[in-house]
Design a protein around this motif. Structure first.
Motif, PDB file in Angstrom:
ATOM      1  N   GLY A 111       0.836  -1.194   0.000  1.00 45.47           N
ATOM      2  CA  GLY A 111       0.000   0.000   0.000  1.00 45.47           C
ATOM      3  C   GLY A 111       0.870   1.243   0.000  1.00 45.47           C
ATOM      4  N   ASP A 112       0.274   2.388   0.341  1.00 50.68           N
ATOM      5  CA  ASP A 112       0.969   3.670   0.241  1.00 50.68           C
ATOM      6  C   ASP A 112       2.276   3.677   1.031  1.00 50.68           C
ATOM      7  OD1 ASP A 112      -1.101   4.527  -1.282  1.00 50.68           O
ATOM      8  OD2 ASP A 112      -2.086   5.670   0.306  1.00 50.68           O
ATOM      9  N   VAL A 124       5.307   5.503   2.671  1.00 50.13           N
ATOM     10  CA  VAL A 124       5.414   6.854   3.207  1.00 50.13           C
ATOM     11  C   VAL A 124       6.812   7.208   3.681  1.00 50.13           C
ATOM     12  CG1 VAL A 124       2.994   7.071   3.818  1.00 50.13           C
ATOM     13  CG2 VAL A 124       4.552   6.012   5.447  1.00 50.13           C
ATOM     14  N   PHE A 125       7.686   6.213   3.780  1.00 51.48           N
ATOM     15  CA  PHE A 125       9.010   6.523   4.318  1.00 51.48           C
ATOM     16  C   PHE A 125       9.985   5.401   3.981  1.00 51.48           C
ATOM     17  CE2 PHE A 125      11.945   6.834   8.127  1.00 51.48           C
ATOM     18  CZ  PHE A 125      12.550   8.011   7.734  1.00 51.48           C
ATOM     19  N   GLU A 163      13.931   4.155   4.874  1.00 49.87           N
ATOM     20  CA  GLU A 163      15.119   4.382   5.681  1.00 49.87           C
ATOM     21  C   GLU A 163      16.231   3.504   5.129  1.00 49.87           C
ATOM     22  OE1 GLU A 163      15.203   4.855  10.248  1.00 49.87           O
ATOM     23  OE2 GLU A 163      15.916   2.832   9.845  1.00 49.87           O
ATOM     24  N   GLU A 176       8.606   1.732   4.840  1.00 48.68           N
ATOM     25  CA  GLU A 176       7.452   1.877   5.717  1.00 48.68           C
ATOM     26  C   GLU A 176       6.241   2.311   4.917  1.00 48.68           C
ATOM     27  OE1 GLU A 176       7.587   3.045   9.626  1.00 48.68           O
ATOM     28  OE2 GLU A 176       9.761   3.280   9.764  1.00 48.68           O
ATOM     29  N   VAL A 183       1.878   2.932   5.351  1.00 52.60           N
ATOM     30  CA  VAL A 183       1.133   3.558   6.437  1.00 52.60           C
ATOM     31  C   VAL A 183       0.988   2.584   7.606  1.00 52.60           C
ATOM     32  CG1 VAL A 183      -1.009   4.683   7.122  1.00 52.60           C
ATOM     33  CG2 VAL A 183      -0.116   5.043   4.833  1.00 52.60           C
ATOM     34  N   LYS A 184       0.677   1.329   7.284  1.00 55.65           N
ATOM     35  CA  LYS A 184       0.389   0.389   8.365  1.00 55.65           C
ATOM     36  C   LYS A 184       1.507  -0.596   8.683  1.00 55.65           C
ATOM     37  CE  LYS A 184      -3.330   0.017   9.971  1.00 55.65           C
ATOM     38  NZ  LYS A 184      -3.855   0.691  11.179  1.00 55.65           N
ATOM     39  N   VAL A 199       5.819  -2.084   8.378  1.00 54.73           N
ATOM     40  CA  VAL A 199       7.253  -1.853   8.221  1.00 54.73           C
ATOM     41  C   VAL A 199       7.858  -3.134   7.652  1.00 54.73           C
ATOM     42  CG1 VAL A 199       9.362  -1.220   9.419  1.00 54.73           C
ATOM     43  CG2 VAL A 199       7.161  -0.521  10.347  1.00 54.73           C
ATOM     44  N   ARG A 214      -9.594  -4.444  -0.582  1.00 55.04           N
ATOM     45  CA  ARG A 214      -8.722  -5.448   0.028  1.00 55.04           C
ATOM     46  C   ARG A 214      -9.396  -5.865   1.334  1.00 55.04           C
ATOM     47  NH1 ARG A 214      -3.014  -5.994  -0.081  1.00 55.04           N
ATOM     48  NH2 ARG A 214      -2.883  -4.052  -1.234  1.00 55.04           N
ATOM     49  N   GLU A 274      -8.944  -1.584   2.792  1.00 49.87           N
ATOM     50  CA  GLU A 274      -8.445  -0.520   1.919  1.00 49.87           C
ATOM     51  C   GLU A 274      -9.123  -0.631   0.555  1.00 49.87           C
ATOM     52  OE1 GLU A 274      -4.155  -0.643   2.059  1.00 49.87           O
ATOM     53  OE2 GLU A 274      -4.013   0.574   0.256  1.00 49.87           O
ATOM     54  N   GLY A 329      -6.552   3.247  -1.558  1.00 48.23           N
ATOM     55  CA  GLY A 329      -5.264   3.566  -0.928  1.00 48.23           C
ATOM     56  C   GLY A 329      -5.495   4.405   0.322  1.00 48.23           C
ATOM     57  N   ILE A 330      -4.752   4.138   1.361  1.00 49.67           N
ATOM     58  CA  ILE A 330      -5.023   4.772   2.662  1.00 49.67           C
ATOM     59  C   ILE A 330      -4.957   6.291   2.569  1.00 49.67           C
ATOM     60  CG2 ILE A 330      -4.285   4.995   5.064  1.00 49.67           C
ATOM     61  CD1 ILE A 330      -3.201   2.250   5.007  1.00 49.67           C
ATOM     62  N   THR A 331      -3.918   6.796   1.928  1.00 49.38           N
ATOM     63  CA  THR A 331      -3.737   8.245   1.884  1.00 49.38           C
ATOM     64  C   THR A 331      -4.891   8.909   1.139  1.00 49.38           C
ATOM     65  OG1 THR A 331      -1.371   7.817   1.802  1.00 49.38           O
ATOM     66  CG2 THR A 331      -2.072  10.058   1.352  1.00 49.38           C
ATOM     67  N   ASP A 332      -5.250   8.353  -0.006  1.00 53.30           N
ATOM     68  CA  ASP A 332      -6.349   8.906  -0.796  1.00 53.30           C
ATOM     69  C   ASP A 332      -7.662   8.844  -0.013  1.00 53.30           C
ATOM     70  OD1 ASP A 332      -7.545   9.842  -3.342  1.00 53.30           O
ATOM     71  OD2 ASP A 332      -8.542   7.884  -3.261  1.00 53.30           O
ATOM     72  N   ALA A 334      -8.318   0.741   7.488  1.00 55.46           N
ATOM     73  CA  ALA A 334      -6.958   1.268   7.656  1.00 55.46           C
ATOM     74  C   ALA A 334      -6.995   2.791   7.766  1.00 55.46           C
ATOM     75  CB  ALA A 334      -6.076   0.838   6.488  1.00 55.46           C
ATOM     76  N   ASP A 368      -8.357   4.115  10.991  1.00 57.56           N
ATOM     77  CA  ASP A 368      -7.372   4.166  12.067  1.00 57.56           C
ATOM     78  C   ASP A 368      -6.502   5.428  11.991  1.00 57.56           C
ATOM     79  OD1 ASP A 368      -6.110   3.062  14.367  1.00 57.56           O
ATOM     80  OD2 ASP A 368      -4.426   2.483  13.097  1.00 57.56           O
ATOM     81  N   ARG A 415      13.024  12.499  11.522  1.00 56.47           N
ATOM     82  CA  ARG A 415      12.243  11.736  10.541  1.00 56.47           C
ATOM     83  C   ARG A 415      12.100  10.292  10.986  1.00 56.47           C
ATOM     84  NH1 ARG A 415      11.578  13.582   5.051  1.00 56.47           N
ATOM     85  NH2 ARG A 415      11.741  11.448   4.302  1.00 56.47           N
ATOM     86  N   GLY A 416      10.870   9.812  11.006  1.00 53.36           N
ATOM     87  CA  GLY A 416      10.624   8.442  11.421  1.00 53.36           C
ATOM     88  C   GLY A 416       9.166   8.271  11.761  1.00 53.36           C
ATOM     89  N   ILE A 417       8.749   7.020  11.808  1.00 48.90           N
ATOM     90  CA  ILE A 417       7.340   6.740  12.074  1.00 48.90           C
ATOM     91  C   ILE A 417       7.224   5.891  13.330  1.00 48.90           C
ATOM     92  CG2 ILE A 417       5.232   5.729  11.152  1.00 48.90           C
ATOM     93  CD1 ILE A 417       6.393   6.176   8.358  1.00 48.90           C
ATOM     94  N   ARG A 439       5.493   3.397  15.983  1.00 50.31           N
ATOM     95  CA  ARG A 439       4.566   2.265  15.852  1.00 50.31           C
ATOM     96  C   ARG A 439       4.228   1.723  17.233  1.00 50.31           C
ATOM     97  NH1 ARG A 439       3.209   1.966  10.341  1.00 50.31           N
ATOM     98  NH2 ARG A 439       5.085   2.394   9.122  1.00 50.31           N
ATOM     99  N   THR A 467       1.614   6.403  13.470  1.00 54.74           N
ATOM    100  CA  THR A 467       1.496   6.360  12.018  1.00 54.74           C
ATOM    101  C   THR A 467       2.188   7.583  11.447  1.00 54.74           C
ATOM    102  OG1 THR A 467      -0.070   6.037  10.187  1.00 54.74           O
ATOM    103  CG2 THR A 467      -0.661   7.691  11.809  1.00 54.74           C
ATOM    104  N   MET A 468       2.230   7.679  10.125  1.00 52.37           N
ATOM    105  CA  MET A 468       2.583   8.936   9.528  1.00 52.37           C
ATOM    106  C   MET A 468       1.269   9.651   9.247  1.00 52.37           C
ATOM    107  SD  MET A 468       4.361  10.155   6.063  1.00 52.37           S
ATOM    108  CE  MET A 468       2.732  10.306   5.398  1.00 52.37           C
ATOM    109  N   ARG A 511       1.997  14.804   7.078  1.00 55.59           N
ATOM    110  CA  ARG A 511       3.125  13.982   6.625  1.00 55.59           C
ATOM    111  C   ARG A 511       4.248  13.923   7.653  1.00 55.59           C
ATOM    112  NH1 ARG A 511       2.797  12.753   0.692  1.00 55.59           N
ATOM    113  NH2 ARG A 511       5.026  12.425   0.742  1.00 55.59           N
TER     114      ARG A 511
END
Lengths: 126, 363
Positions: free
Chosen positions: A36-37, A39-40, A42, A60, A62-63, A65, B16, B28, B31-34, B225, B228, B292-294, B296, B316-317, B322
């Motif tokens: 899926g999307d 986003v990052f 590393e 990564e 969205v959901k 890693v 999905r 989904e 797409g999650i972002t959309d 998704a 959330d 920078r990092g996400i 969890r 999340t991001m 963003r």
């Protein structure tokens, strides 16, 4: 699902495009669609000599890693800097603008041991 | 696996699908972002029929609800809804829920899908006032219509005056020709919108009417998704992540739904009142990544010296900013907005800042 004939693939869904000693590596169309999307990314292994199967970075979504693995042994010589601001390129163009790293391959013959497009297609449709 | 009445429609739309709380649910679509941005900027529709509906009726209902929930049920008037939780008798939370007050002696409780059985058993166990309990979850469907254009869409398919429904209020009326639909100005996204409840038999008709009415606004189906990421931006707790049987409502920042009023004897009242007066050792915070990092769920939160001071419960991001955002429990000394903390991402401490929740809300 797009699986170009001129690339080699791993069971972990990376692709590699060899040109002499140099190769580009990325993740497959199938991998990006499953994740899926994105986003990052590393990737902090620039300059490192890595073994086949070693982790060279993390992608990564969205959901989720996921680690990304070296298809063959080699030295990481470049990281796709565009991905820092546009990680979505991996979704949009996984075999083109969304490449991840460029490496100097230790043993170019090692690439021939990887899956070809037909074998990879079989793997993902199983 | 259970299926909601919309299951075949999700599949037709190419969602999905995956298991969630015993249901096969759409995770989904586009797409999650959309999907996330569709809700923030226009309007999206969620099938949330997996949620549980439990009716509580009879002369014993008000006293029963005062006893098993933390919020003050006596403040409800017909047509009003209330966010609350079930304390578990050990200082933790059985579930968080919304109580809808229909008329004297008639309430509907909407609970988390993963907790329907647990809640119903807990309610039966603590039922001493003769209230009637009925689990209607299997025959009721729920759609959440969320986003700035939600009202314009719904207006086209109901004669009900939606502008007269305030936040956390509801009416019963017809939607798309189906009578007795519960229309509630509530949601779990931080954007404006409604949640509607109806019998399964109306599911397909209402779904189609909502999408036809929403076409001009670019309406889209939204999966769990994006639900959330939306609720996390809105700083809303998710049961199982941010609250559970081991976290108290006071620690979780739910003091505002915990009412120590007269004539309200409720489970854990004394324990929670002590916590409120004496303070708690840990608190739920919101934080934003500076590095920078996400973040969890289950990542450690550490101080500048690397000492563990807590854990991430959701992360999340943010599709909107963003930036990496998250919630988690930290020792109280580190819980003030502006406090610098570190999140251990793959063993690397990344800098973050404690911020006031929510990250986003437009209600």
């Amino acid at each position: 699902m797009n699986i170009p004939d001129n690339l080699r693939y791993t069971k972990d869904h990376e692709w590699i495009r060899l040109n002499g000693q140099i190769a580009f590596i990325g993740i497959t169309d199938y991998a990006q669609s499953e994740l899926g999307d994105i986003v990052f990314l590393e990737i902090e292994t620039r300059g490192e000599q890595l073994e086949k199967g070693e982790v060279f970075g993390t992608v990564e979504a969205v959901k989720t890693v996921s680690d990304i693995f070296m298809p063959v042994a080699g030295k990481v010589i470049e990281i796709n800097s565009k991905l820092e601001d546009q990680p979505e390129l991996v979704n949009k163009d996984p075999y083109g603008e969304g490449w991840l790293i460029k490496i100097e391959v230790t043993e170019p013959e090692e690439v021939n041991e990887l899956l070809d497009a037909k074998e990879y297609e079989k793997l993902i449709s199983a | 696996m259970k299926k909601t009445a919309f299951n075949h429609l999700h599949k037709q739309l190419g969602a999905r699908m995956s298991e969630f709380a015993g249901f096969e649910m759409p995770i989904e679509y586009s797409g999650i972002t959309d999907e996330h941005l569709t809700v923030r900027n226009a309007v999206g529709v969620f099938d949330v029929s997996h949620m549980g509906e439990i009716w509580v009726k009879g002369p014993g209902a008000p006293d029963f609800l005062q006893y098993v929930t933390t919020n003050d049920v006596s403040r409800l008037v017909p047509g009003k809804a209330q966010y609350t939780c079930f304390p578990n008798g050990r200082g933790g939370i059985v579930d968080d829920l919304i109580i809808y007050y229909f008329e004297p002696e008639k309430y509907m409780l909407v609970v988390n899908a993963s907790n329907i059985e647990k809640d119903f058993n807990w309610m039966k166990q603590n039922q001493k006032t003769g209230a009637e309990l009925e689990n209607a979850s299997d025959r009721m469907s729920q759609l959440a219509i969320q986003g700035p254009d939600a009202e314009k869409v719904l207006r086209k398919i109901t004669p009900v005056d939606l502008s007269a429904i305030d936040s956390f209020c509801f009416v019963t009326g017809s939607v798309a020709g189906a009578a007795e639909v519960i229309i509630s100005r509530t949601g779990y996204t931080g954007s404006k919108g409604f949640e509607i409840y109806f019998g399964n038999e109306h599911a397909e008709k209402i779904w189609k009417a909502v999408f036809n009415a929403g076409r001009e606004y670019g309406i889209k189906p939204i999966g769990l998704a994006a639900r959330d990421t939306l609720r996390l931006e809105a700083g809303l707790c998710l049961y199982g992540n941010d609250i559970d049987d081991t976290t108290s409502p006071i620690e979780a920042g739910l003091g505002w739904i915990t009412k120590f009023v007269e004539n309200k004897d409720f489970i854990d009242r004394e324990f929670l009142q002590n916590q409120k007066q004496q303070g708690v050792t840990r608190k739920l915070i919101g934080f934003e990544m500076i590095d920078r990092g996400i973040p969890r769920q289950h990542y450690e939160i550490v101080d500048q010296g690397g000492k563990r001071i807590g854990d991430v419960t959701s992360g999340t991001m943010s599709p909107l900013s963003r930036k990496g955002i998250g919630m988690g429990y930290v020792q109280t000394a580190y819980s003030k907005a502006g406090q610098e903390i570190f999140v251990a991402v793959r063993n690397k401490p990344l800098k973050a800042l404690v911020v006031k929740l929510p990250f986003y809300r437009d209600i």
